[in-house]
Design a protein around this motif. Sequence first.
Motif, mmCIF file in Angstrom:
data_model
loop_
_atom_site.group_PDB
_atom_site.id
_atom_site.type_symbol
_atom_site.label_atom_id
_atom_site.label_comp_id
_atom_site.label_asym_id
_atom_site.label_seq_id
_atom_site.Cartn_x
_atom_site.Cartn_y
_atom_site.Cartn_z
ATOM 1 N N ALA A 190 0.831 -1.208 0.000
ATOM 2 C CA ALA A 190 0.000 0.000 0.000
ATOM 3 C C ALA A 190 0.867 1.260 0.000
ATOM 4 N N LEU A 191 1.934 1.245 0.782
ATOM 5 C CA LEU A 191 2.825 2.406 0.833
ATOM 6 C C LEU A 191 3.551 2.614 -0.500
ATOM 7 N N ILE A 192 3.960 1.516 -1.141
ATOM 8 C CA ILE A 192 4.620 1.619 -2.450
ATOM 9 C C ILE A 192 3.659 2.230 -3.472
ATOM 10 N N ALA A 193 2.385 1.813 -3.405
ATOM 11 C CA ALA A 193 1.387 2.380 -4.320
ATOM 12 C C ALA A 193 1.237 3.883 -4.080
ATOM 13 N N TRP A 194 1.275 4.285 -2.825
ATOM 14 C CA TRP A 194 1.182 5.703 -2.497
ATOM 15 C C TRP A 194 2.391 6.468 -3.061
ATOM 16 N N GLY A 207 -7.679 12.452 -11.456
ATOM 17 C CA GLY A 207 -7.533 13.165 -10.183
ATOM 18 C C GLY A 207 -6.133 12.994 -9.623
ATOM 19 N N ASP A 208 -5.487 14.092 -9.253
ATOM 20 C CA ASP A 208 -4.123 13.984 -8.743
ATOM 21 C C ASP A 208 -3.954 14.582 -7.355
ATOM 22 N N ALA A 209 -5.056 14.975 -6.708
ATOM 23 C CA ALA A 209 -4.976 15.510 -5.345
ATOM 24 C C ALA A 209 -4.579 14.392 -4.384
ATOM 25 N N GLU A 210 -3.592 14.676 -3.550
ATOM 26 C CA GLU A 210 -3.090 13.614 -2.665
ATOM 27 C C GLU A 210 -4.138 13.145 -1.664
ATOM 28 N N LEU A 211 -5.080 14.032 -1.337
ATOM 29 C CA LEU A 211 -6.147 13.643 -0.412
ATOM 30 C C LEU A 211 -6.980 12.493 -0.971
ATOM 31 N N LEU A 212 -7.051 12.393 -2.291
ATOM 32 C CA LEU A 212 -7.783 11.283 -2.910
ATOM 33 C C LEU A 212 -7.121 9.954 -2.571
ATOM 34 N N MET A 213 -5.787 9.907 -2.668
ATOM 35 C CA MET A 213 -5.068 8.669 -2.363
ATOM 36 C C MET A 213 -5.154 8.353 -0.875
ATOM 37 N N ILE A 214 -5.039 9.382 -0.059
ATOM 38 C CA ILE A 214 -5.165 9.161 1.392
ATOM 39 C C ILE A 214 -6.557 8.638 1.710
ATOM 40 N N GLY A 215 -7.583 9.217 1.080
ATOM 41 C CA GLY A 215 -8.959 8.752 1.302
ATOM 42 C C GLY A 215 -9.130 7.301 0.889
ATOM 43 N N LEU A 216 -8.511 6.936 -0.244
ATOM 44 C CA LEU A 216 -8.583 5.541 -0.700
ATOM 45 C C LEU A 216 -7.964 4.597 0.327
ATOM 46 N N LEU A 217 -6.783 4.932 0.814
ATOM 47 C CA LEU A 217 -6.094 4.068 1.778
ATOM 48 C C LEU A 217 -6.862 3.972 3.084
ATOM 49 N N VAL A 218 -7.447 5.104 3.520
ATOM 50 C CA VAL A 218 -8.224 5.099 4.762
ATOM 51 C C VAL A 218 -9.483 4.244 4.601
#
Length: 461
Positions: free
Chosen positions: A98-102, A180-191
């Motif tokens: 998951a971290l590598i994907a981030w 979408g490239d906003a980092e909050l999107l990726m954080i939301g996905l992981l959460v």
Amino acid sequence: MTTFIAVLYIISFALFIYGLMGLTGPRTAVRGNWIAAVGMGIAVIATLLTPGMSNWLLIALGVAIGVVVGVPSARKVKMTAMPQMVALFNGVGGGAVALIAWVEFRTTEGYAHEPAYVAIASLFAAIVGSVSFWGSNIAFGKLQELISGRPITLGKLQQPVNALVLIAAIVFAVVIATGGDAELLMIGLLVAAGVLGVVVVLPIGGADMPVVISLLNALTGLSAAAMGLALDNTALIVAGMIVGASGSILTNLMAKAMNRSIPAIVAGGFGGGTAVASGGSGEVRPVRSTSASDTAIQMAYANKVVVVPGYGMAVAQAQHVVREMAKLLEAKGITVAYAIHPVAGRMPGHMNVLLAEADVPYEQLKEMDEINSEFAQTDVALVIGANDVTNPAAETDPGSPIYGMPILKVNHSRSVIVLKRSMSSGFAGIDNELFYDAKTSMLFGDAKSSVGEIVEELKAL
């Protein structure tokens, strides 16, 4: 250099597969582990030789931290805690993916100018890796008894909540994949994926934990394979697919051994409750107690004894003294076998590992389908800490939560002796009808101490 790296990867994959073949039996398992470990070492070297590899200081630091944490933990862990360690290490693998994907999301500016398959594979790896990480941590907590082994559910809201967080994770992934490239999107996905891992595993009870560990292991492998596809890393693809495929097969076999479907387990399992020694009307039901002396005499005059190990044997670390007892019986001309249920203990193969550690001959380990036909010719079935896997209610009580689960039919033996600390229930949280059978005697106490007393009595006969 490219050809050399490819050759190294091919060698490492061959060693992975050959090592896995060695895990089919206790005699070759250690060698198989070493062979696969060498293969992984070669794969790591090949990856480090990849052109463009940098940040050697960070790589060395990561390797050092892994060695410092992993080696002492693996060497010091008790066999009874091995399932917890398997769950924890498996979760770490999913978390790493998951971290590598981030990181990949950050370095490619939201997968801009990357092929669609890279974004899809990376996002899939992020979701599944996060689910595996958090789900494995919940499984660890349940096995370590940091969290109650009982199913923890939201009642009627459980399935809607599961669906809601799954949809949320998918929506985040779709938005990212479409630009979408906003980092909050990726954080939301992981959460969202992490919450999904938690809410899916919490309702699963202790009785289903072996299947959950295997399923999460398979998910970690699939997430690693997907990340390997995104990174064009052959080692991750092959190793991940091996783990994912073998884990999926094992999960399916274990679910069948419990006569339960994987969707039913994921939807909310049973287990972890407490039971009382009482019948349906609430009256206390009598059990027949025995002593180490009487047990020794009973076995000494038997022709065949079948030992049925369970988690109680693992907790007491009684496998070595059980082996000593078996040697004494064999010296008297008594046939000894061990009945192994597929889900006995807290992880796949738990009993096999314990007994192999005590140098029990592999030929004496009998799988459930093989040994069940032999119980009718068995003079004494010695049940050591096994519970749900010997409960006749699985065959006789349609109202029982374990009804239909294949069991070890120890109740078909001429006599049964059960070694337990108390009348407490097993992982399924239900009473064991075997304890009240007229042919069953209970020897209460710590399994290791009780078997030790039996050994001394056998020596005196």
